[in-house]
Design a protein around this motif. Structure first.
Motif, PDB file in Angstrom:
ATOM      1  N   UNK A 130      -4.467  -9.442  -4.073  1.00 18.01           N
ATOM      2  CA  UNK A 130      -5.438  -9.663  -5.154  1.00 18.01           C
ATOM      3  C   UNK A 130      -6.497 -10.682  -4.754  1.00 18.01           C
ATOM      4  N   UNK A 133       4.359   1.301 -10.980  1.00 11.50           N
ATOM      5  CA  UNK A 133       4.118   2.066  -9.765  1.00 11.50           C
ATOM      6  C   UNK A 133       3.999   3.558 -10.084  1.00 11.50           C
ATOM      7  N   UNK A 190      -2.518  -1.343 -12.348  1.00 13.57           N
ATOM      8  CA  UNK A 190      -3.206  -1.619 -11.086  1.00 13.57           C
ATOM      9  C   UNK A 190      -3.170  -3.098 -10.772  1.00 13.57           C
ATOM     10  N   UNK A 191      -3.192  -3.915 -11.805  1.00 12.48           N
ATOM     11  CA  UNK A 191      -3.189  -5.362 -11.572  1.00 12.48           C
ATOM     12  C   UNK A 191      -1.797  -5.887 -11.227  1.00 12.48           C
ATOM     13  N   UNK A 192      -0.768  -5.144 -11.612  1.00 19.36           N
ATOM     14  CA  UNK A 192       0.608  -5.578 -11.311  1.00 19.36           C
ATOM     15  C   UNK A 192       0.726  -5.849  -9.817  1.00 19.36           C
ATOM     16  N   UNK A 198      -5.789  -0.328  -0.733  1.00 22.69           N
ATOM     17  CA  UNK A 198      -4.551   0.349  -0.339  1.00 22.69           C
ATOM     18  C   UNK A 198      -4.817   1.573   0.530  1.00 22.69           C
ATOM     19  N   UNK A 228      -3.594   7.956 -10.231  1.00 17.91           N
ATOM     20  CA  UNK A 228      -4.328   8.243  -9.005  1.00 17.91           C
ATOM     21  C   UNK A 228      -4.406   9.749  -8.751  1.00 17.91           C
ATOM     22  N   UNK A 265       0.803   4.266 -11.956  1.00 19.63           N
ATOM     23  CA  UNK A 265      -0.322   4.139 -11.040  1.00 19.63           C
ATOM     24  C   UNK A 265      -0.474   5.368 -10.146  1.00 19.63           C
ATOM     25  N   UNK A 266       0.659   5.843  -9.628  1.00 23.52           N
ATOM     26  CA  UNK A 266       0.614   7.043  -8.790  1.00 23.52           C
ATOM     27  C   UNK A 266       0.136   8.249  -9.585  1.00 23.52           C
ATOM     28  N   UNK A 315       2.915   1.689  -3.427  1.00 26.63           N
ATOM     29  CA  UNK A 315       2.070   1.994  -4.577  1.00 26.63           C
ATOM     30  C   UNK A 315       1.490   3.396  -4.468  1.00 26.63           C
ATOM     31  N   UNK A 360       3.887  16.502  -0.800  1.00 31.89           N
ATOM     32  CA  UNK A 360       4.025  16.345  -2.248  1.00 31.89           C
ATOM     33  C   UNK A 360       4.628  14.998  -2.579  1.00 31.89           C
ATOM     34  N   UNK A 361       4.429  14.562  -3.800  1.00 28.46           N
ATOM     35  CA  UNK A 361       4.852  13.237  -4.220  1.00 28.46           C
ATOM     36  C   UNK A 361       6.246  13.299  -4.825  1.00 28.46           C
ATOM     37  N   UNK A 362       7.258  13.040  -3.992  1.00 25.03           N
ATOM     38  CA  UNK A 362       8.627  13.187  -4.515  1.00 25.03           C
ATOM     39  C   UNK A 362       9.089  11.902  -5.165  1.00 25.03           C
ATOM     40  N   UNK A 385       8.535   8.032  -0.821  1.00 24.18           N
ATOM     41  CA  UNK A 385       9.151   8.394   0.462  1.00 24.18           C
ATOM     42  C   UNK A 385       8.551   7.595   1.613  1.00 24.18           C
ATOM     43  N   UNK A 392       5.255  12.667   4.299  1.00 23.12           N
ATOM     44  CA  UNK A 392       5.407  12.036   2.981  1.00 23.12           C
ATOM     45  C   UNK A 392       4.220  12.341   2.077  1.00 23.12           C
ATOM     46  N   UNK A 393       3.019  12.221   2.626  1.00 24.44           N
ATOM     47  CA  UNK A 393       1.842  12.297   1.766  1.00 24.44           C
ATOM     48  C   UNK A 393       1.411  13.728   1.503  1.00 24.44           C
ATOM     49  N   UNK A 442      -8.991  -2.282  -5.749  1.00 28.22           N
ATOM     50  CA  UNK A 442      -7.552  -2.259  -5.469  1.00 28.22           C
ATOM     51  C   UNK A 442      -7.155  -0.943  -4.830  1.00 28.22           C
ATOM     52  N   UNK A 454       3.255   6.186  -2.458  1.00 30.99           N
ATOM     53  CA  UNK A 454       4.251   7.246  -2.330  1.00 30.99           C
ATOM     54  C   UNK A 454       5.631   6.665  -2.006  1.00 30.99           C
ATOM     55  N   UNK A 476       0.822  -1.204   0.000  1.00 28.62           N
ATOM     56  CA  UNK A 476       0.000   0.000   0.000  1.00 28.62           C
ATOM     57  C   UNK A 476       0.862   1.262   0.000  1.00 28.62           C
ATOM     58  N   UNK A 505      -8.950  -8.137  -3.365  1.00 34.42           N
ATOM     59  CA  UNK A 505      -9.467  -7.040  -4.174  1.00 34.42           C
ATOM     60  C   UNK A 505      -9.831  -7.444  -5.607  1.00 34.42           C
ATOM     61  N   UNK A 563       3.487  -6.442  -8.297  1.00 37.21           N
ATOM     62  CA  UNK A 563       4.896  -6.171  -7.970  1.00 37.21           C
ATOM     63  C   UNK A 563       5.609  -7.424  -7.456  1.00 37.21           C
TER      64      UNK A 563
END
Lengths: 318, 188
Positions: free
Chosen positions: A195, B96, B73-75, B117, B103, B99-100, A49, B186-188, A53, B182-183, B113, A51, A46, A198, B77
């Motif tokens: 999966x 990734x 999204x299905x990946x 998360x 989003x 996906x980000x 996927x 900003x998304x670094x 950092x 982190x959130x 999914x 962020x 989670x 979900x 990882x």
């Protein structure tokens, strides 16, 4: 053998058997597992996927706490292990990265300590010798499919453990306690992870193929080192049996079978808590097979025949 | 089959695709479409774009198709593709990044999914650890899959595999601060 121990969230929940059996084995073989104080969740998929950092900082907080203990870290869960190794690699890459993470954590973290998975530390020569010396009852040839899953061995550059396609550490441990690891093709395949919840239809297809391969190769049980692989296979086994009646074998954590061989009762380490009944197979494996049966099962003649044929064929092709 | 006007296609979306490469550390030109990634992918059976197609579309500048695809999204990882790739193209990191980005734009092709998360992270925000019962309860409730896996609850409960009282981090503030930094930073 002394490590800072990071149990991970499942240790108090769905993977409680892993925790109980790991503790039992560690105690038996004189391995000290000292729990990291006030650890937090590693963020799992989670976080990474969502962020970057966050995916480093959450596991890094735990590593920083373990650094204070001046110990390397042992991690049972494959997902936690993968996230921690990723964090270590990122922080060691440059001073800039290290400063960046320290800024987020607001505590010092130099990435001086290393991270190992429990399977790694338990399959090292010193631990294996201690296991060997303490075997109470061997598993008498129980045929097991060692299932490593994704994150213990991949990505190789990050986790730096065993082989990515045909790992051996768990097979060696199983052999050591008397089980017979089978050759099979899905050792390092994915279990579908979240999966199964979900996108369940996709998830089930993944474990169906996996279980079919294990059973077709003669496995009487599956052995895993990851609480999510365990949950996915164990919880869905009955559903899979309805689809194919051959898919009805128990799933164990490798530490459960080690603990049984080292003299633990099945209930004491939580084997009775599985979804798919697993006590009977493990207990039966501990009972020595009658000598006649063993010798009757040994196909002496066919092997000799096959060997002859092999050399014949070999001779012809050469 | 998709017919693509190559002259037009490759000039489009250069900057955002460049960003994706920088973020994921993937050089799209490294991929020569051998297909090992897609052959070994455990989730390929459910994907609308095969993993190698994601790369090909991005090489061609066809960003919109990638952004809307279910594939990132299905990946799962699982890292099989990058392990077997002859050029070590880090597809999971690329997925990734895509996906980000999707989003951020509010595109979530598989709602479940995304919800899973988000709930997982909320769990960490509140407890510092993952609380499986709260996660599954909220997941079922918010996705409308009310009865999904409910059969397993009594077994989990009576075997003390789920607990009503969550196990929590003592220093919750420090975990919350990490998440906020982190959130929200900003998304670094």
């Amino acid at each position: 053998m002394k490590y800072a121990y990071y149990p991970g969230c499942s240790s108090a929940g769905s993977g409680v058997e892993f925790e109980l059996s790991s503790r039992f084995v560690a105690k038996k073989i004189g391995m000290e597992l000292i729990e990291t104080p006030d650890w937090n969740c590693c963020g799992a998929s989670a976080a990474h996927l969502t962020n970057h950092d966050l995916s480093i900082a959450l596991p890094a907080r735990n590593l920083a706490l373990a650094e204070d203990m001046d110990l390397d870290v042992a991690v049972p869960c494959a997902a936690c292990f993968g996230r921690m190794k990723t964090a270590v690699k990122y922080v060691r890459e440059s001073e800039k990265n290290q400063k960046h993470i320290e800024d987020i954590l607001e505590i010092p973290y130099k990435a001086k300590n290393d991270v190992y998975c429990l399977l790694d530390v338990m399959s090292r020569p010193e631990a294996m010798e201690a296991i060997k010396a303490n075997i109470a009852k061997p598993l008498n040839g129980l045929k097991v499919a060692s299932y490593y899953g994704c994150l213990l061995v991949r990505p190789a550059g990050v986790v730096q453990f065993d082989d990515t396609e045909n790992p051996q550490s768990m097979d060696k441990l199983m052999e050591l306690v008397g089980a017979t690891p089978v050759e099979w093709a899905f050792k390092t395949e994915c279990c579908g992870a979240s999966h199964q919840v979900s996108v369940p239809k996709v998830g089930r297809e993944i474990i169906y193929r996996l279980l079919k391969n294990a059973v077709s190769n003669g496995a009487e049980a599956i052995v895993t080192a990851c609480p999510l692989c365990m949950l996915n296979l164990d919880m869905r086994m009955k559903e899979m049996s309805r689809r194919d009646p051959r898919l009805n074998i128990p799933v164990y954590f490798f530490t459960e079978l080690l603990a049984m061989a080292l003299g633990s009762g099945a209930k004491a380490i939580g084997i009775n808590k599985h979804f798919f009944p697993a006590v009977e197979v493990a207990e039966k494996a501990l009972i020595p097979k009658p000598v006649e049966e063993v010798s009757a099962k040994k196909p002496v003649k066919p092997i000799a025949k096959a060997k002859q044929e092999n050399t014949k064929n070999g001779g012809e092709t050469a | 089959m998709v017919v693509v006007d190559l002259t037009k296609a490759s000039a489009k979306n250069k900057s955002v695709i460049g960003d994706m490469q920088a973020k994921s550390g993937v050089n799209l030109a490294d991929c020569y479409q051998c297909g090992k990634c897609s052959a070994g992918c455990p989730v390929a059976l459910a994907m609308d774009l095969q993993p190698r197609e994601v790369i090909r579309y991005m090489q061609l500048g066809m960003w919109d198709e990638v952004l809307k695809a279910r594939t990132p999204w299905l990946c799962a990882t699982c890292q099989t593709c990058v392990t077997r790739c002859p050029h070590q193209v880090d597809l999971p990191s690329l997925m990734e990044a895509v996906r980000q980005e999707a989003k951020k734009k509010g595109i979530t092709p598989i709602k479940e999914l995304n919800r899973f998360n988000d709930l997982f992270l909320n769990n960490i925000r509140y407890f510092g650890k993952s609380h499986e019962m709260v996660l599954m309860g909220l997941y079922n409730f918010t996705t409308g899959h009310l009865m999904q896996d409910v059969w397993s609850a009594p077994h989990l409960y009576f075997n003390r595999k789920i607990r009503i009282r969550p196990h929590m981090v003592k220093d919750k503030a420090s975990v919350r601060k990490i998440m906020a930094k982190c959130l929200e930073g900003g998304n670094k």
